[in-house]
Structures are given as structure tokens and as C-alpha cells.
Write an enzyme that holds these catalytic residues in place. Structure first.
Site, PDB file in Angstrom:
ATOM      1  N   GLN A  36      43.172  45.258  49.058  1.00 20.74           N
ATOM      2  CA  GLN A  36      44.594  45.125  48.501  1.00 20.74           C
ATOM      3  C   GLN A  36      45.182  46.325  47.854  1.00 20.74           C
ATOM      4  O   GLN A  36      44.408  47.248  47.621  1.00 20.74           O
ATOM      5  CB  GLN A  36      44.613  43.932  47.480  1.00 20.74           C
ATOM      6  CG  GLN A  36      43.150  43.987  46.573  1.00 20.74           C
ATOM      7  CD  GLN A  36      42.716  42.702  45.862  1.00 20.74           C
ATOM      8  OE1 GLN A  36      43.284  41.559  45.975  1.00 20.74           O
ATOM      9  NE2 GLN A  36      41.563  42.804  45.414  1.00 20.74           N
ATOM     10  N   HIS A  67      43.601  32.874  30.524  1.00 19.77           N
ATOM     11  CA  HIS A  67      42.243  32.611  30.707  1.00 19.77           C
ATOM     12  C   HIS A  67      41.761  31.586  30.127  1.00 19.77           C
ATOM     13  O   HIS A  67      40.962  30.712  30.355  1.00 19.77           O
ATOM     14  CB  HIS A  67      41.491  34.028  30.463  1.00 19.77           C
ATOM     15  CG  HIS A  67      42.048  35.159  31.716  1.00 19.77           C
ATOM     16  ND1 HIS A  67      42.582  36.131  31.323  1.00 19.77           N
ATOM     17  CD2 HIS A  67      41.212  35.035  32.826  1.00 19.77           C
ATOM     18  CE1 HIS A  67      42.705  36.689  32.419  1.00 19.77           C
ATOM     19  NE2 HIS A  67      41.996  36.239  33.271  1.00 19.77           N
ATOM     20  N   ASP A 111      33.320  38.419  43.258  1.00 20.80           N
ATOM     21  CA  ASP A 111      34.855  38.968  43.803  1.00 20.80           C
ATOM     22  C   ASP A 111      34.583  40.040  45.038  1.00 20.80           C
ATOM     23  O   ASP A 111      33.583  40.520  44.939  1.00 20.80           O
ATOM     24  CB  ASP A 111      35.149  39.692  42.518  1.00 20.80           C
ATOM     25  CG  ASP A 111      36.778  39.941  42.715  1.00 20.80           C
ATOM     26  OD1 ASP A 111      37.549  39.342  41.910  1.00 20.80           O
ATOM     27  OD2 ASP A 111      37.203  40.775  43.557  1.00 20.80           O
ATOM     28  N   ASP A 161      39.587  31.610  40.261  1.00 24.94           N
ATOM     29  CA  ASP A 161      40.452  32.645  39.711  1.00 24.94           C
ATOM     30  C   ASP A 161      40.809  33.619  40.706  1.00 24.94           C
ATOM     31  O   ASP A 161      40.462  35.140  40.761  1.00 24.94           O
ATOM     32  CB  ASP A 161      39.783  33.377  38.495  1.00 24.94           C
ATOM     33  CG  ASP A 161      40.721  34.291  37.660  1.00 24.94           C
ATOM     34  OD1 ASP A 161      42.178  33.843  37.898  1.00 24.94           O
ATOM     35  OD2 ASP A 161      40.331  34.907  36.595  1.00 24.94           O
ATOM     36  N   PRO A 170      43.430  38.349  50.655  1.00 25.01           N
ATOM     37  CA  PRO A 170      41.727  37.935  51.099  1.00 25.01           C
ATOM     38  C   PRO A 170      41.405  36.622  50.596  1.00 25.01           C
ATOM     39  O   PRO A 170      40.404  36.044  50.693  1.00 25.01           O
ATOM     40  CB  PRO A 170      41.023  39.231  50.272  1.00 25.01           C
ATOM     41  CG  PRO A 170      41.971  39.648  49.371  1.00 25.01           C
ATOM     42  CD  PRO A 170      43.318  39.660  49.894  1.00 25.01           C
TER      43      PRO A 170
HETATM   44  N1  SAM Z   1      45.279  35.826  37.336  1.00 21.73           N
HETATM   45  C1  SAM Z   1      45.287  36.196  38.801  1.00 21.73           C
HETATM   46  C2  SAM Z   1      46.620  35.641  39.364  1.00 21.73           C
HETATM   47  O1  SAM Z   1      47.467  35.577  38.675  1.00 21.73           O
HETATM   48  O2  SAM Z   1      46.598  35.321  40.763  1.00 21.73           O
HETATM   49  C3  SAM Z   1      44.100  36.126  39.609  1.00 21.73           C
HETATM   50  C4  SAM Z   1      43.254  37.102  38.867  1.00 21.73           C
HETATM   51  S1  SAM Z   1      41.962  37.882  39.590  1.00 21.73           S
HETATM   52  C5  SAM Z   1      42.284  39.403  39.592  1.00 21.73           C
HETATM   53  C6  SAM Z   1      42.028  37.667  41.357  1.00 21.73           C
HETATM   54  C7  SAM Z   1      40.710  38.415  42.080  1.00 21.73           C
HETATM   55  O3  SAM Z   1      40.569  37.760  43.282  1.00 21.73           O
HETATM   56  C8  SAM Z   1      40.829  39.791  42.525  1.00 21.73           C
HETATM   57  O4  SAM Z   1      40.102  40.369  41.832  1.00 21.73           O
HETATM   58  C9  SAM Z   1      40.574  39.793  44.139  1.00 21.73           C
HETATM   59  O5  SAM Z   1      39.523  40.841  44.554  1.00 21.73           O
HETATM   60  C10 SAM Z   1      39.603  38.344  44.048  1.00 21.73           C
HETATM   61  N2  SAM Z   1      39.688  37.727  45.582  1.00 21.73           N
HETATM   62  C11 SAM Z   1      40.728  37.612  46.422  1.00 21.73           C
HETATM   63  N3  SAM Z   1      40.259  36.907  47.486  1.00 21.73           N
HETATM   64  C12 SAM Z   1      38.613  37.003  47.127  1.00 21.73           C
HETATM   65  C13 SAM Z   1      37.695  36.456  48.182  1.00 21.73           C
HETATM   66  N4  SAM Z   1      38.011  36.114  49.324  1.00 21.73           N
HETATM   67  N5  SAM Z   1      36.624  36.372  47.520  1.00 21.73           N
HETATM   68  C14 SAM Z   1      36.242  36.830  46.296  1.00 21.73           C
HETATM   69  N6  SAM Z   1      37.068  37.272  45.658  1.00 21.73           N
HETATM   70  C15 SAM Z   1      38.478  37.420  46.165  1.00 21.73           C
END
Ligand code: SAM
Length: 295
Positions: A36, A67, A111, A161, A170
Site C-alpha cells: 500500500q 480505538h 499485520d 482493525d 490487501p
Molecule cells: N483505522 C483503520 C481504518 O480506518 O481503516 C484501520 C487501521 S490499521 C492501520 C489497518 C491495517 O490493516 C494496516 O496496518 C494494514 O497493513 C493491515 N492489513 C491490511 N490487509 C491485511 C491483511 N491481509 N493481513 C493483515 N493485515 C492487513
């Protein structure tokens, strides 16, 4: 009034016809990971902010609203809080809130993006506030989809999350009936699955309703809740799923006991806020009752 023409702007595009602009006081990072695009900036209104694929993920000024809402209603209701799983959660603030709960013995966070986690540790340490170094934290860099496939543990609560499930994200493969079934299989009896579940505005609650419709096929109680998140410039929804407990009916004494046992002070969540979170406006209740497509 400050001279806005000197600022650069981060423009978040909600839809082809809707944008929100934030002035940028300082750029900390802008780049691409294998998964990303990532921006870390500071804005006058919200302080530091994490942006993934052009979407605001959280801001210094109001991340606690998001959160605390994601974590505490579910943990307040969970029968067993000893083992908790977080899907995504790169900044470490979901982990921080989970680890505030003294009953938690192990919080596993998965993550996919090591760079998001590292950038968050470097530029946004207030979010994790030491949680990554807590001996109860197990942080796994990997795809949550694969983790759910391989992991055999069971959890009292699973907290999703993840980024928005847009086609090129992803997180997209984590929304679908086989994955919802895999998540349920990893819950202890009476466990709770809670997820950040997209926007809840009158004009943009369709994706949220699609998530809720899909999850109703898996759980006895599927409850939407929502709050306004100022940095998102949107009402933001969450969904709590359980066979054992209806979170909309959680009693005040249970919530108060849970909140009183947390060290430090909440900014947003308590028993009164819980009632407000689960009181949905008519348009949203109507949208949730509609038949429609599912994941
Ligand atoms: N607060 C958020 C929002 O507004 O959408 C979400 C917060 S957090 C930063 C989202 C996390 O999901 C990212 O760090 C991203 O790398 C992770 N992520 C996305 N797809 C994923 C997957 N397939 N497996 C694990 N983590 C994933």
C-alpha cells in the site's frame, strides 16, 4: 487567520464527487510498501496522521475515539479476556487498548505490512505507547488470511482493525463467507468478533450494511454501532458479533466494572457512551433491514 495558500494539502477522496482536505504542516514520510501507499504527516487540526492508500487511518487528536470504540465494548462483553487476536492494527493503538485490560494474558496482532508497523513505531509512538514492548504482546508480520488458516488457537475476542475492503486493498480477501467461517472457528464458545465496518453516513452506509447482512449468517447477535470520528469527517461504524451476548443490551454495571478496572483514564468510552454507540438512527436501521447483496 493563518495564510492557507502557503500550505500543501492532503486531499482525501471519499468518492468521485466528495473530498476532504487537510493542510499539512510537516511531512514525516511518503512512500510505497509492497502492499500500500503510506503517508505520515502532521496537520494543524488533528496533529499527526497515518494515511494508507489515500485514506486517513487515524489521527493524534481523535484516535482514542476510534480505538476505544473498537476495543472496549467487545472486551467488556467477552466472557474470557485472556487470549485476544487483532487482525491488522498496524499503528499499535488497538494493541495498546487491549493490553490496558488487566485480564489479558496474551494479545496476538497480525499485520501484513512490516513497514507500516515500523513507521508507526518511529513517527507515531504515542499510538502504541509501549504496547509493542509489553511481554503479553505477540506481534506477527504476515497475512491475517494465512494466519487464520494455519493458527489453531482459540480466542475470547477477535478484533478486526483492517483497512477498508476495497478491491485493490490487501484486506479485501478477509471479507467473504469462508473467512467469516474461519474467524468463527477461532473464537472460544461465547467469544466475540468485532470489526471496524466502514462509514455510517446517510449517503455512504451501503458497504456497512453489506458487511452486517453477511455476518448475520454466522452469529445469533450481530450488532452495528457507530460514532463520529472527526479526522475521518465521517460517522464510522463497527459490528460486534456473538452467539452468547447481545452487545446492545450489555448492562451498565458490567460496563462500569470493566471500565473501572482499566488503568489510566478513557477519553470516550463508558457505560453512557455505550448506550449512545448502539442507539442507531432510523435511516441506518432501515438500511440494515434491507435485503441485498452479501460478501
Ligand atoms: N483505522 C483503520 C481504518 O480506518 O481503516 C484501520 C487501521 S490499521 C492501520 C489497518 C491495517 O490493516 C494496516 O496496518 C494494514 O497493513 C493491515 N492489513 C491490511 N490487509 C491485511 C491483511 N491481509 N493481513 C493483515 N493485515 C492487513
Amino acid at each position: 487567520m493563518p495564510k492557507t495558500e502557503r500550505w500543501q494539502w492532503y486531499v482525501e477522496q471519499f468518492s468521485p464527487s466528495e473530498e476532504h482536505r487537510h493542510a499539512i504542516e510537516e511531512f514525516y514520510y511518503a512512500g510505497r510498501t509492497p502492499y500500500q501507499s503510506v503517508g505520515v504527516v502532521r496537520t494543524p487540526a488533528f496533529g499527526k496522521m497515518l494515511i494508507l492508500d489515500g485514506d486517513t487511518q487515524s489521527s493524534q487528536a481523535d484516535e482514542k475515539i476510534y480505538h476505544e470504540t473498537l476495543v472496549h465494548p467487545a472486551l467488556a462483553a467477552a466472557a474470557d479476556r485472556s487470549q485476544i487476536l487483532i487482525l491488522g492494527g498496524g499503528e499499535g493503538a488497538t494493541l495498546r487498548e487491549v493490553l490496558r485490560c488487566p485480564d489479558v494474558e496474551r494479545a496476538t496482532m497480525v499485520d501484513i505490512d512490516a513497514q507500516v508497523v515500523e513507521l508507526s513505531k518511529r513517527y507515531l509512538p504515542e499510538w502504541s505507547a509501549g504496547a509493542f514492548d509489553d511481554p503479553r504482546a505477540r506481534v506477527i508480520i504476515g497475512d491475517a488470511l494465512r494466519f487464520l488458516d494455519e493458527d489453531q488457537s482459540r480466542y475470547g475476542a477477535i478484533i478486526s482493525d483492517l483497512t477498508e475492503p476495497l478491491e485493490d486493498s490487501p484486506s479485501h480477501p478477509l471479507f467473504g463467507a469462508p473467512v467469516f467461517a474461519a474467524i468463527k472457528a477461532r473464537l472460544q464458545d461465547g467469544g466475540i468478533y468485532v470489526l471496524q465496518a466502514s462509514t455510517a453516513g446517510v449517503h455512504n452506509c451501503g458497504l456497512h450494511a453489506k458487511m452486517a447482512r453477511s455476518l448475520r449468517g454466522f452469529y445469533r447477535h450481530v450488532r452495528s454501532f457507530y460514532t463520529h470520528v472527526p479526522a475521518f469527517d465521517n460517522d464510522w461504524a463497527f459490528i460486534a458479533c456473538s452467539d452468547a451476548v447481545d452487545l446492545a443490551k450489555l448492562d451498565e454495571r458490567t460496563i462500569a466494572r470493566y471500565v473501572d478496572a482499566l488503568p489510566g483514564e478513557n477519553l470516550f468510552y463508558d457505560a453512557q457512551t455505550h448506550r449512545r454507540l448502539f442507539a442507531l438512527p432510523l435511516y441506518l436501521r432501515r438500511e440494515l433491514e434491507k435485503k441485498g447483496d452479501t460478501f
